[in-house]
Design an enzyme around this catalytic site. Structure first.
Site, PDB file in Angstrom:
ATOM      1  N   TRP A  21       0.610  -1.271  -0.019  1.00  0.00           N
ATOM      2  CA  TRP A  21       0.034  -0.096  -0.010  1.00  0.00           C
ATOM      3  C   TRP A  21       0.871   1.249  -0.063  1.00  0.00           C
ATOM      4  O   TRP A  21       0.394   2.265  -0.623  1.00  0.00           O
ATOM      5  CB  TRP A  21      -0.829  -0.001   1.400  1.00  0.00           C
ATOM      6  CG  TRP A  21      -1.664   1.029   1.473  1.00  0.00           C
ATOM      7  CD1 TRP A  21      -2.302   1.919   0.836  1.00  0.00           C
ATOM      8  CD2 TRP A  21      -1.983   1.540   2.818  1.00  0.00           C
ATOM      9  NE1 TRP A  21      -3.053   2.955   1.419  1.00  0.00           N
ATOM     10  CE2 TRP A  21      -2.908   2.657   2.650  1.00  0.00           C
ATOM     11  CE3 TRP A  21      -1.819   1.102   4.229  1.00  0.00           C
ATOM     12  CZ2 TRP A  21      -3.573   3.598   3.772  1.00  0.00           C
ATOM     13  CZ3 TRP A  21      -2.646   1.612   5.208  1.00  0.00           C
ATOM     14  CH2 TRP A  21      -3.337   2.953   5.042  1.00  0.00           C
ATOM     15  N   TYR A  55      -4.032   1.296  -4.751  1.00  0.00           N
ATOM     16  CA  TYR A  55      -2.873   1.613  -3.771  1.00  0.00           C
ATOM     17  C   TYR A  55      -1.883   2.584  -4.666  1.00  0.00           C
ATOM     18  O   TYR A  55      -1.564   2.553  -5.842  1.00  0.00           O
ATOM     19  CB  TYR A  55      -2.020   0.407  -3.348  1.00  0.00           C
ATOM     20  CG  TYR A  55      -2.441  -0.688  -2.533  1.00  0.00           C
ATOM     21  CD1 TYR A  55      -3.899  -0.147  -1.696  1.00  0.00           C
ATOM     22  CD2 TYR A  55      -2.110  -1.470  -1.912  1.00  0.00           C
ATOM     23  CE1 TYR A  55      -4.488  -0.731  -0.604  1.00  0.00           C
ATOM     24  CE2 TYR A  55      -2.764  -2.543  -1.232  1.00  0.00           C
ATOM     25  CZ  TYR A  55      -4.024  -1.942  -0.425  1.00  0.00           C
ATOM     26  OH  TYR A  55      -4.345  -2.746   0.722  1.00  0.00           O
ATOM     27  N   HIS A 130     -12.630  -5.696  -2.161  1.00  0.00           N
ATOM     28  CA  HIS A 130     -11.625  -4.596  -0.973  1.00  0.00           C
ATOM     29  C   HIS A 130     -12.837  -4.396  -0.033  1.00  0.00           C
ATOM     30  O   HIS A 130     -12.381  -4.401   1.157  1.00  0.00           O
ATOM     31  CB  HIS A 130     -11.437  -3.489  -1.624  1.00  0.00           C
ATOM     32  CG  HIS A 130     -10.121  -2.750  -1.084  1.00  0.00           C
ATOM     33  ND1 HIS A 130      -9.186  -2.170  -1.602  1.00  0.00           N
ATOM     34  CD2 HIS A 130      -9.632  -2.848   0.136  1.00  0.00           C
ATOM     35  CE1 HIS A 130      -8.300  -2.043  -1.105  1.00  0.00           C
ATOM     36  NE2 HIS A 130      -8.456  -2.202   0.149  1.00  0.00           N
ATOM     37  N   ARG A 131     -13.912  -4.054  -0.382  1.00  0.00           N
ATOM     38  CA  ARG A 131     -14.831  -3.562   0.711  1.00  0.00           C
ATOM     39  C   ARG A 131     -16.281  -3.749   0.358  1.00  0.00           C
ATOM     40  O   ARG A 131     -16.531  -4.195  -0.870  1.00  0.00           O
ATOM     41  CB  ARG A 131     -14.786  -2.043   1.208  1.00  0.00           C
ATOM     42  CG  ARG A 131     -13.667  -1.580   1.848  1.00  0.00           C
ATOM     43  CD  ARG A 131     -13.519  -0.357   2.537  1.00  0.00           C
ATOM     44  NE  ARG A 131     -12.219  -0.055   3.401  1.00  0.00           N
ATOM     45  CZ  ARG A 131     -12.276  -0.392   4.586  1.00  0.00           C
ATOM     46  NH1 ARG A 131     -13.485  -0.755   5.448  1.00  0.00           N
ATOM     47  NH2 ARG A 131     -11.226  -0.275   5.145  1.00  0.00           N
ATOM     48  N   SER A 160     -12.518  -8.850   1.711  1.00  0.00           N
ATOM     49  CA  SER A 160     -11.518  -7.929   2.742  1.00  0.00           C
ATOM     50  C   SER A 160     -12.952  -6.988   3.304  1.00  0.00           C
ATOM     51  O   SER A 160     -13.558  -6.557   2.740  1.00  0.00           O
ATOM     52  CB  SER A 160     -10.338  -6.900   1.873  1.00  0.00           C
ATOM     53  OG  SER A 160      -9.952  -6.170   2.840  1.00  0.00           O
ATOM     54  N   SER A 212      -2.686  -3.700   8.664  1.00  0.00           N
ATOM     55  CA  SER A 212      -2.298  -2.755   9.617  1.00  0.00           C
ATOM     56  C   SER A 212      -1.829  -3.561  10.936  1.00  0.00           C
ATOM     57  O   SER A 212      -2.616  -2.935  11.903  1.00  0.00           O
ATOM     58  CB  SER A 212      -3.319  -1.612   9.771  1.00  0.00           C
ATOM     59  OG  SER A 212      -3.029  -0.777   8.515  1.00  0.00           O
ATOM     60  N   THR A 265       5.871  -2.251   6.264  1.00  0.00           N
ATOM     61  CA  THR A 265       6.977  -1.207   6.458  1.00  0.00           C
ATOM     62  C   THR A 265       7.701  -0.852   4.842  1.00  0.00           C
ATOM     63  O   THR A 265       7.632  -1.722   4.153  1.00  0.00           O
ATOM     64  CB  THR A 265       8.116  -1.702   7.130  1.00  0.00           C
ATOM     65  OG1 THR A 265       9.085  -0.762   7.207  1.00  0.00           O
ATOM     66  CG2 THR A 265       8.546  -3.189   6.745  1.00  0.00           C
ATOM     67  N   ARG A 270      13.805  -3.200   8.074  1.00  0.00           N
ATOM     68  CA  ARG A 270      12.759  -3.557   8.967  1.00  0.00           C
ATOM     69  C   ARG A 270      12.085  -5.001   8.335  1.00  0.00           C
ATOM     70  O   ARG A 270      11.511  -5.743   9.008  1.00  0.00           O
ATOM     71  CB  ARG A 270      11.564  -2.615   9.090  1.00  0.00           C
ATOM     72  CG  ARG A 270      11.973  -1.533  10.087  1.00  0.00           C
ATOM     73  CD  ARG A 270      11.014  -0.423  10.548  1.00  0.00           C
ATOM     74  NE  ARG A 270      11.350   0.291  11.472  1.00  0.00           N
ATOM     75  CZ  ARG A 270      10.848   1.805  11.401  1.00  0.00           C
ATOM     76  NH1 ARG A 270      10.087   2.209  10.600  1.00  0.00           N
ATOM     77  NH2 ARG A 270      11.428   2.401  12.379  1.00  0.00           N
TER      78      ARG A 270
END
Ligand SMILES: NC(=O)c1ccc[n+]([C@@H]2O[C@H](COP(=O)([O-])OP(=O)(O)OC[C@H]3O[C@@H](n4cnc5c(N)ncnc54)[C@H](OP(=O)(O)O)[C@@H]3O)[C@@H](O)[C@H]2O)c1
Length: 300
Positions: A21, A55, A130-131, A160, A212, A265, A270
Site C-alpha cells: 500500500w 494503492y 476490497h470492501r 476484505s 495494519s 514497512t 525492517r
C-alpha cells in the site's frame, strides 16, 4: 517460513505477507529500491505480496510490475494478491463526483485486466473484493469471480473487510470457495477477536489476513493505548532479544485461527529479520497482559 494452505486449491501463502500500500510513499520509489524490498521479503521466506488496484492512487501495481518486467523468473517465486471495487475520487478520474464501490461484473473484469497489465503477469493468485458494497448484486459478483477463476486469470477469490452475512451471501452464489478475509487486526485493533468476525472466519474455513498489524505505525505514536502497551512489548522484546514490531506480529501469530499479518514497512532493514516473529514465545497470560494493556480495561 511457515505456509498456510488455502481451501479447495493447491495454493498456499507465506505466514507473513508483505503489503505494498505504501510503496509509492517511499521517497526512493526507484525500481532498484522496489526490487530491494521484494528481495528482502523473499529472503525471509515472505513470498506473498498484497496489492490493490487503488494503492498509491493506482500507481503501486505498476511500480511493482516494473520490477517483475525486468526479471522473467521473479513472478514464479511469489503469490500476488490484489483487490478491487473501491472507485477513488482522484485526479486520475476527474469525472467521479464521490468515492464509491463497484462490484459489477464489468467493473471487476476491467479492474483485473488492468492489474494483470500493470503487474506484468497473466494471473493473480487471489483477488479480493476490497470492501463490502451495499449495492452488490451477489449473483452477478459471484458469477464474475467464478468465471475469472475458471479462466485462470485469478487462481482464487476472497474478501476484505466483510462480515459473515456479507461473505455468506456472496458465497451462496459461487461454485468456488472464497478463501480469505482480510480485516484490520492488531494489539490496538481488537474488534475482530470479539465481534464474531474471527469466529465466523474459522467456522467457514476462510484464512484470516490482518491488515495494519502495527496499527499503520500508530503503535509507535503518542496515542494513549500505544503508550500503555509499548513498554510491555519493549520488555518482552528485550527478554527475547528481538524487536517490538516482531512481538506485535507474534501476538497475532499466537492466535489459533492462524492469522497472516500483512506487514507494511517501506524499510528494507525492517523487512530483514521479519521471519524471527514466528519464533517468539508468547504464553497465554502474556497474550492477555498485552490485550489488557492495549485496551486499558481489565477483563470482565
Ligand atoms: N484490506 C484493506 O482494507 C487494507 C487497509 C489497509 C492496509 N491493507 C494492507 O495491509 C498492509 C499493511 O498495512 P500498514 O502499512 O498499515 O501496516 P503496518 O505494518 O501496521 O504499518 C506500517 C507503518 O508502520 C511504520 N512502522 C513499522 N515499524 C515501525 C517502527 N519500528 N517504528 C515506527 N514506525 C514503524 C511503517 O513505517 P516505515 O515504512 O518507516 O517502516 C509504516 O508507515 C498494506 O500494505 C496493505 O497491503 C489493507
Amino acid at each position: 517460513m511457515q505456509r498456510i494452505s488455502l481451501t479447495e486449491s493447491n495454493l498456499s501463502l507465506s505466514r507473513l505477507i508483505y503489503g505494498v500500500w505504501r510503496l509509492s510513499d517511499d521517497p526512493d520509489s526507484s525500481i532498484k529500491q522496489v526490487r530491494a524490498k521484494i528481495d528482502a521479503a523473499l529472503a525471509e521466506g515472505i513470498t506473498t505480496f498484497d496489492h490493490a488496484d487503488i494503492y498509491g492512487n493506482y500507481d503501486c501495481e505498476q511500480l511493482f510490475g516494473q520490477a517483475l518486467a525486468l526479471d522473467s523468473g521473479l513472478r514464479a517465486k511469489m503469490e500476488l494478491i490484489s483487490k478491487c471495487d473501491i472507485c477513488l475520487n482522484t485526479d486520475k478520474f476527474p469525472d467521479r463526483r464521490v468515492k464509491y464501490y463497484d462490484t459489477s461484473a464489468a467493473y471487476i473484469n476491467a479492474s483485473v485486466e488492468l492489474s494483470l497489465q500493470k503487474l506484468h503477469t497473466d494471473y493473480l493468485d487471489c483477488l479480493l473484493i476490497h470492501r463490502p458494497d451495499p449495492l452488490m448484486n451477489a449473483a452477478e459478483t459471484g458469477a464474475a469471480l467464478d468465471a475469472l477463476i475458471d479462466s485462470g486469470k485469478i487462481r482464487s477469490a476472497g474478501v476484505s473487510n466483510f462480515h459473515a452475512p456479507e461473505w455468506r451471501l456472496l458465497q451462496s452464489h459461487m461454485r468456488h470457495r472464497l478463501v480469505v478475509n482480510q480485516v484490520e487486526m492488531s494489539v490496538l485493533c481488537q474488534d475482530a477477536f470479539l465481534n464474531g468476525d474471527l469466529s465466523n472466519i474459522q467456522t467457514d474455513g476462510l484464512v484470516p489476513l490482518a491488515w495494519s498489524p502495527l496499527a499503520g505505525g500508530r503503535l509507535f505514536g503518542t496515542e494513549a493505548a500505544a503508550q500503555r502497551v509499548r513498554p510491555l512489548l519493549a520488555k518482552l522484546a528485550a527478554e527475547q532479544n528481538t524487536r517490538v514490531d516482531l512481538v506485535a506480529f507474534a501476538w497475532l501469530l499466537k492466535h489459533p485461527a492462524h492469522i497472516l499479518p500483512v506487514v507494511g514497512t517501506n524499510q528494507v532493514t525492517r523487512i530483514q529479520g521479519l521471519a524471527e516473529a514466528l519464533a517468539i514465545e508468547i504464553d497465554r497470560e502474556t497474550w492477555f497482559e498485552i490485550w489488557i494493556a492495549a485496551s486499558g480495561n481489565e477483563l470482565p
